[in-house]
Design a protein around this motif. Structure first.
Motif, PDB file in Angstrom:
ATOM      1  N   UNK A 165      -0.975   6.729   2.654  1.00  0.00           N
ATOM      2  CA  UNK A 165      -1.117   5.310   2.852  1.00  0.00           C
ATOM      3  C   UNK A 165      -2.525   5.087   2.943  1.00  0.00           C
ATOM      4  N   UNK A 166      -3.609   5.929   3.203  1.00  0.00           N
ATOM      5  CA  UNK A 166      -5.143   5.529   3.071  1.00  0.00           C
ATOM      6  C   UNK A 166      -5.362   5.473   1.535  1.00  0.00           C
ATOM      7  N   UNK A 167      -4.625   6.341   0.570  1.00  0.00           N
ATOM      8  CA  UNK A 167      -5.025   6.295  -0.623  1.00  0.00           C
ATOM      9  C   UNK A 167      -4.283   4.819  -1.184  1.00  0.00           C
ATOM     10  N   UNK A 168      -3.361   4.382  -0.905  1.00  0.00           N
ATOM     11  CA  UNK A 168      -2.807   3.290  -1.282  1.00  0.00           C
ATOM     12  C   UNK A 168      -3.724   1.992  -0.941  1.00  0.00           C
ATOM     13  N   UNK A 169      -4.243   1.944   0.386  1.00  0.00           N
ATOM     14  CA  UNK A 169      -5.128   1.051   0.723  1.00  0.00           C
ATOM     15  C   UNK A 169      -6.312   1.118  -0.191  1.00  0.00           C
ATOM     16  N   UNK A 170      -6.816   2.200  -0.621  1.00  0.00           N
ATOM     17  CA  UNK A 170      -7.918   2.268  -1.165  1.00  0.00           C
ATOM     18  C   UNK A 170      -7.763   1.747  -2.760  1.00  0.00           C
ATOM     19  N   UNK A 171      -6.466   1.936  -3.181  1.00  0.00           N
ATOM     20  CA  UNK A 171      -6.155   1.357  -4.645  1.00  0.00           C
ATOM     21  C   UNK A 171      -6.238  -0.286  -4.716  1.00  0.00           C
ATOM     22  N   UNK A 217       0.839  -1.290   0.034  1.00  0.00           N
ATOM     23  CA  UNK A 217       0.143  -0.051   0.094  1.00  0.00           C
ATOM     24  C   UNK A 217       0.907   1.255   0.145  1.00  0.00           C
ATOM     25  N   UNK A 218       1.958   1.139   0.703  1.00  0.00           N
ATOM     26  CA  UNK A 218       2.956   2.444   0.965  1.00  0.00           C
ATOM     27  C   UNK A 218       3.440   2.728  -0.707  1.00  0.00           C
ATOM     28  N   UNK A 219       4.006   1.444  -1.178  1.00  0.00           N
ATOM     29  CA  UNK A 219       4.393   1.643  -2.480  1.00  0.00           C
ATOM     30  C   UNK A 219       3.551   2.334  -3.499  1.00  0.00           C
ATOM     31  N   UNK A 220       2.231   1.621  -3.623  1.00  0.00           N
ATOM     32  CA  UNK A 220       1.187   2.114  -4.600  1.00  0.00           C
ATOM     33  C   UNK A 220       0.859   3.571  -4.115  1.00  0.00           C
ATOM     34  N   UNK A 221       0.947   4.075  -3.027  1.00  0.00           N
ATOM     35  CA  UNK A 221       0.737   5.289  -2.797  1.00  0.00           C
ATOM     36  C   UNK A 221       1.817   6.172  -3.304  1.00  0.00           C
ATOM     37  N   UNK A 222       3.083   6.047  -3.049  1.00  0.00           N
ATOM     38  CA  UNK A 222       4.056   6.782  -3.380  1.00  0.00           C
ATOM     39  C   UNK A 222       3.859   6.964  -4.860  1.00  0.00           C
ATOM     40  N   UNK A 223       3.576   5.644  -5.755  1.00  0.00           N
ATOM     41  CA  UNK A 223       3.611   5.694  -7.089  1.00  0.00           C
ATOM     42  C   UNK A 223       2.528   6.794  -7.579  1.00  0.00           C
TER      43      UNK A 223
END
Length: 260
Positions: free
Chosen positions: A205-211, A194-200
């Protein structure tokens, strides 16, 4: 936990017990009074002193044989076998990038580790007329993600079918066999994803979890499961409280699977 289930006198082997769900299962079974042994490729620093450990690569036949031998030598057999070990390391890119070696790796880790350990240890349960086998599968056997987890999903689907067949064979001989099928679990690995997706994506982090949740079609509960929640389900199924349950699959996914 010890007031909820009673596993006193039971010998439990949990694969993949160094982190995530496996670590939580080790803790839950210990709390219930079981004598526990676990495995991973290397010994974790925070392993409790009363938990036996065997370093083994369960994606190989040799590693499975070494663990089975260690369980027989250390605990004189196993009453509860929880096959947690698994995962996907294949690259993204769909079916075309999956070589024979990648397919073999996913199948060895997610299917054959359980098959080999069952073949080594379940006959002892049958001879005693009692035992519990729990295979951790995945909702991806029903909801595969074609970008990156085709081989993993296929191996988990095979594990589910194998588990059902095993239950039909050994349940009349006193051995219960069940499947626990998690959805997304908030482990260290999934947090890192989730952290990696959020950074990309340039989000938090919440946005990464949502992805991740969106890629699964949404999670009605609004969050991933916690490892402890999965472990509590497994501990219940392993206990005498679930004595009439066998041959079935328990989905713990926050409502992710959209069908009946």
């Amino acid at each position: 936990m010890s007031g909820w289930i009673d596993l006193a006198g039971q010998r439990a082997l949990v694969t993949g017990g160094s982190k995530g769900v496996g670590q939580a299962v080790v803790a839950a079974l210990r709390a219930g009074g079981a004598k526990v042994m676990t495995s991973a490729r290397s010994r974790p620093d925070d392993l409790p002193a009363d938990v036996a450990f065997c370093a083994a690569d369960l994606s190989s036949a040799e590693g499975c044989a070494a663990l089975a031998d260690a369980a027989r030598e250390t605990m004189d057999g196993v009453d509860i076998l929880v096959n947690v070990v698994g995962g996907s390391t294949s690259p993204g890119g769909g079916f075309g990038v999956l070589t024979d070696d990648l397919w073999a790796r996913e199948i060895n880790q997610n299917l054959m580790a359980a098959v080999r350990l069952d073949r080594a240890l379940v006959p002892g349960m049958v001879a005693r007329g009692a035992g519990v086998v729990i295979h951790v599968t995945s909702i991806q056997s029903q909801l595969p993600l074609p970008e990156s987890t085709i081989a993993y999903a296929a191996a988990k689907a095979a594990l589910s079918a194998y588990s059902k067949a095993l239950s039909k064979e050994v349940t009349p001989k006193g051995v219960r066999v069940m499947r626990v099928s998690p959805g997304w679990i908030e482990t260290e690995a999934s947090v890192a994803l989730a952290e990696r997706l959020a950074e990309q994506a340039g989000t938090d982090f919440a946005g990464g979890k949502k992805i991740i949740m969106d890629s699964l079609g949404g999670i009605p509960l609004g969050r991933p499961a916690k490892p402890q929640e999965v472990a509590d389900l497994i501990a219940f199924l392993a206990s005498p409280r679930a004595a009439s349950i066998t041959g079935t699959e328990f989905v713990i996914d926050g409502g992710t699977i959209p069908t009946v």
